[in-house]
Write a protein that holds these residues in place. Structure first.
Motif, PDB file in Angstrom:
ATOM      1  N   LYS A   1      15.978  -2.119 -22.240  1.00  0.00           N
ATOM      2  CA  LYS A   1      14.562  -2.135 -21.358  1.00  0.00           C
ATOM      3  C   LYS A   1      14.764  -0.907 -21.344  1.00  0.00           C
ATOM      4  O   LYS A   1      15.844   0.259 -22.174  1.00  0.00           O
ATOM      5  N   ARG A   2      13.581  -0.030 -21.026  1.00  0.00           N
ATOM      6  CA  ARG A   2      13.036   1.441 -21.593  1.00  0.00           C
ATOM      7  C   ARG A   2      13.213   2.042 -20.219  1.00  0.00           C
ATOM      8  O   ARG A   2      13.148   2.273 -18.720  1.00  0.00           O
TER       9      ARG A   2
ATOM     10  N   ASP B   1      14.162   6.565 -18.418  1.00  0.00           N
ATOM     11  CA  ASP B   1      13.604   7.407 -18.874  1.00  0.00           C
ATOM     12  C   ASP B   1      15.048   8.934 -18.068  1.00  0.00           C
ATOM     13  O   ASP B   1      15.510   8.621 -17.107  1.00  0.00           O
TER      14      ASP B   1
END
Length: 99
Positions: free
Chosen positions: A18-19, A21
């Motif tokens: 999962k990306r 930030d």
């Protein structure tokens, strides 16, 4: 054709990363360190390819520059020959009262 679900193979589908930030997510120091390690490994892996491409591009640009430089010298030397031919032609021309 048979459907995959009807074959009796009941493997769950592979999960993808999962990306995230890092600026928005609350991550621990260990997670941030791991992210840095992975990014560094990726940079090291790709550096060799980039270096090779940069060397090839530099050599190609250098070859073009040397070609232009060589052609310039060649064309200038041709101009000198043309000047000498013109001088010889003037010397061989018969002298008349109008010249």
């Amino acid at each position: 054709m048979a459907d995959k679900s009807s074959q009796g193979d009941s493997k769950p589908e592979a999960q993808f990363a999962k990306r995230i930030d890092p600026a928005k997510e609350d991550l621990t120091k260990e997670q941030l360190q791991f992210i840095r390690q992975v990014e560094l490994a990726q940079w090291k892996k790709n550096t060799g390819k980039l270096r090779g491409r940069n060397v090839a591009t530099g050599l190609a640009i250098g070859a073009v520059v040397l070609g232009i430089y060589g052609y310039t010298f060649y064309s200038v030397s041709q101009e000198k020959i043309m000047d000498e031919i013109d001088e010889e032609a003037k010397a061989r021309a018969p002298k008349t009262g109008a010249n």
